[in-house]
Design an enzyme around this catalytic site. Structure first.
Site, PDB file in Angstrom:
ATOM      1  CB  THR A 188      -3.479  -7.820   8.502  1.00 29.95           C
ATOM      2  OG1 THR A 188      -4.532  -7.521   7.699  1.00 29.95           O
ATOM      3  CG2 THR A 188      -3.083  -9.285   8.330  1.00 29.95           C
ATOM      4  CB  SER A 189      -8.753  -6.769  10.514  1.00 30.91           C
ATOM      5  OG  SER A 189      -8.804  -5.777   9.463  1.00 30.91           O
ATOM      6  CG  HIS A 213      -2.036  -1.019   1.203  1.00 30.00           C
ATOM      7  ND1 HIS A 213      -2.873  -1.733   2.119  1.00 30.00           N
ATOM      8  CD2 HIS A 213      -2.612  -2.036  -0.002  1.00 30.00           C
ATOM      9  CE1 HIS A 213      -3.449  -2.637   1.744  1.00 30.00           C
ATOM     10  NE2 HIS A 213      -3.230  -2.698   0.607  1.00 30.00           N
TER      11      HIS A 213
HETATM   12  N1  APR Z   1      -0.312  -7.159  17.852  1.00 30.71           N
HETATM   13  C1  APR Z   1      -0.751  -7.864  16.832  1.00 30.71           C
HETATM   14  N2  APR Z   1      -1.894  -7.625  16.265  1.00 30.71           N
HETATM   15  C2  APR Z   1      -2.618  -6.540  16.799  1.00 30.71           C
HETATM   16  C3  APR Z   1      -2.220  -5.846  17.732  1.00 30.71           C
HETATM   17  C4  APR Z   1      -0.854  -6.369  18.469  1.00 30.71           C
HETATM   18  N3  APR Z   1      -0.403  -5.522  19.467  1.00 30.71           N
HETATM   19  N4  APR Z   1      -3.034  -4.888  18.218  1.00 30.71           N
HETATM   20  C5  APR Z   1      -4.023  -5.186  17.426  1.00 30.71           C
HETATM   21  N5  APR Z   1      -3.700  -6.263  16.353  1.00 30.71           N
HETATM   22  C6  APR Z   1      -4.543  -6.764  15.109  1.00 30.71           C
HETATM   23  C7  APR Z   1      -6.158  -6.430  15.373  1.00 30.71           C
HETATM   24  O1  APR Z   1      -6.721  -7.306  16.197  1.00 30.71           O
HETATM   25  C8  APR Z   1      -6.471  -6.555  14.160  1.00 30.71           C
HETATM   26  O2  APR Z   1      -6.711  -7.876  13.622  1.00 30.71           O
HETATM   27  O3  APR Z   1      -4.141  -5.912  14.205  1.00 30.71           O
HETATM   28  C9  APR Z   1      -5.286  -5.976  13.268  1.00 30.71           C
HETATM   29  C10 APR Z   1      -5.328  -4.390  12.656  1.00 30.71           C
HETATM   30  O4  APR Z   1      -6.361  -4.613  11.771  1.00 30.71           O
HETATM   31  P1  APR Z   1      -6.522  -3.405  10.693  1.00 30.71           P
HETATM   32  O5  APR Z   1      -6.764  -2.112  11.807  1.00 30.71           O
HETATM   33  O6  APR Z   1      -7.837  -3.491   9.960  1.00 30.71           O
HETATM   34  O7  APR Z   1      -5.124  -3.120   9.983  1.00 30.71           O
HETATM   35  P2  APR Z   1      -4.959  -3.826   8.672  1.00 30.71           P
HETATM   36  O8  APR Z   1      -5.397  -5.096   8.717  1.00 30.71           O
HETATM   37  O9  APR Z   1      -3.265  -3.556   8.452  1.00 30.71           O
HETATM   38  O10 APR Z   1      -5.576  -2.949   7.517  1.00 30.71           O
HETATM   39  C11 APR Z   1      -5.440  -3.257   6.107  1.00 30.71           C
HETATM   40  O11 APR Z   1      -6.600  -1.188   5.520  1.00 30.71           O
HETATM   41  O12 APR Z   1      -7.129   1.000   5.840  1.00 30.71           O
HETATM   42  C12 APR Z   1      -6.461  -0.019   5.033  1.00 30.71           C
HETATM   43  O13 APR Z   1      -4.386   0.631   3.581  1.00 30.71           O
HETATM   44  C13 APR Z   1      -5.248   0.274   5.186  1.00 30.71           C
HETATM   45  O14 APR Z   1      -3.214  -1.117   4.808  1.00 30.71           O
HETATM   46  C14 APR Z   1      -4.488  -0.969   5.733  1.00 30.71           C
HETATM   47  C15 APR Z   1      -5.387  -1.918   5.482  1.00 30.71           C
END
Ligand code: APR
Length: 233
Positions: free
Chosen positions: A178-179, A109
């Site tokens: 990542t979610s 990204h």
């Molecule tokens: N360690 C590991 N995982 C964690 C922690 C931690 N300390 N704290 C939170 N998480 C997890 C959450 O449970 C969730 O599953 O990190 C994940 C974050 O998910 P999102 O906020 O959706 O982030 P992400 O999956 O990276 O989003 C993907 O969405 O907005 C767009 O471009 C943006 O790259 C991003 C994409």
């Protein structure tokens, strides 16, 4: 005697790996998308409507990223390069993997420390941003205003095919923080071979929907990655 081929580890990371460095995630409670409407700051339409607002949004994030440090998960992954063939595919636009010393990184990204032209043929050249601020007077050689090197919602993911090939060659795939809600990125985990060992590290791993051959590790990135590396090496 041919040296035994180093095991290839691919790490697929999201915002959660940077959470322990103090950078908020997107979809956890109090996440970034609770404070900003993504259609106002993370789409091509937002840029057309108000490039100054979009520039300010990413300047604030770049400033925060420059003020925090990589955490022990980033560092443990970087250290793995000493003994294994490691490649990182990250959805994150921060540079914490780089700053921890990792060298083989694909930013699906984009990378917030760089800008690109807002004109046509944007992916031809990325320009490092000096400091945390991109301003409205920063222009590319063809005179177009510079925008953050970030893939916005609705835009193509130029590195997708490279990332898919990388994951398909992994002996071990570790998904962390990542979610798996954003496509096409999330679909990359399906390119892993059936013989690869697959793990997902996330405090909410049990809530995540992944193929049945993933081992779920319900821990934060730092503890989860460090424990996993002990088992794998
Ligand atoms: N360690 C590991 N995982 C964690 C922690 C931690 N300390 N704290 C939170 N998480 C997890 C959450 O449970 C969730 O599953 O990190 C994940 C974050 O998910 P999102 O906020 O959706 O982030 P992400 O999956 O990276 O989003 C993907 O969405 O907005 C767009 O471009 C943006 O790259 C991003 C994409």
């Amino acid at each position: 005697m041919k040296p035994s081929k180093k095991k290839k580890i691919v790490l697929f990371s999201g915002a959660g790996i940077s959470a322990e460095s103090g950078i908020q995630t997107f979809r956890d409670s109090n996440g970034l998308w609770e404070q900003h409407k993504l259609e106002d700051v993370a789409t091509p339409e937002a840029w057309k409507k108000d490039p100054d607002l979009v520039t300010r949004f990413y300047n604030e994030r770049r400033k925060q990223i420059m003020e925090v440090m990589p955490n022990s998960a980033h560092e443990a992954i970087s250290k793995l390069e000493e003994s294994l063939d490691v490649s990182i595919i990250t959805q994150n636009i921060d540079d914490l993997h780089e700053r921890a010393g990792s060298t083989n990184i694909i930013h699906l990204h984009g990378n917030i420390r760089y800008s690109k032209s807002s004109g046509p043929d944007q992916e031809s050249q990325y320009y490092p941003i000096d400091g945390w601020q991109l301003t409205e007077s920063d222009k590319c050689p063809r005179g177009y205003r510079l925008r953050p090197h970030v893939v916005w919602f609705g835009e193509d993911v130029p590195a997708y095919e490279t990332a898919a090939i990388e994951i398909s060659s992994a002996d071990i795939l570790i998904v962390v923080g990542t979610s798996l809600q954003v496509h096409p990125a999330a679909g990359l985990i399906n390119f892993a071979s059936t013989n690869a060992q697959k793990f997902i590290v996330d405090p909410n791993a049990d809530q995540l929907v992944v193929p049945p051959d993933f081992q779920k590790i319900n821990k934060g990135a730092s503890q989860g990655i460090i424990d996993l590396i002990k088992i794998l090496t």
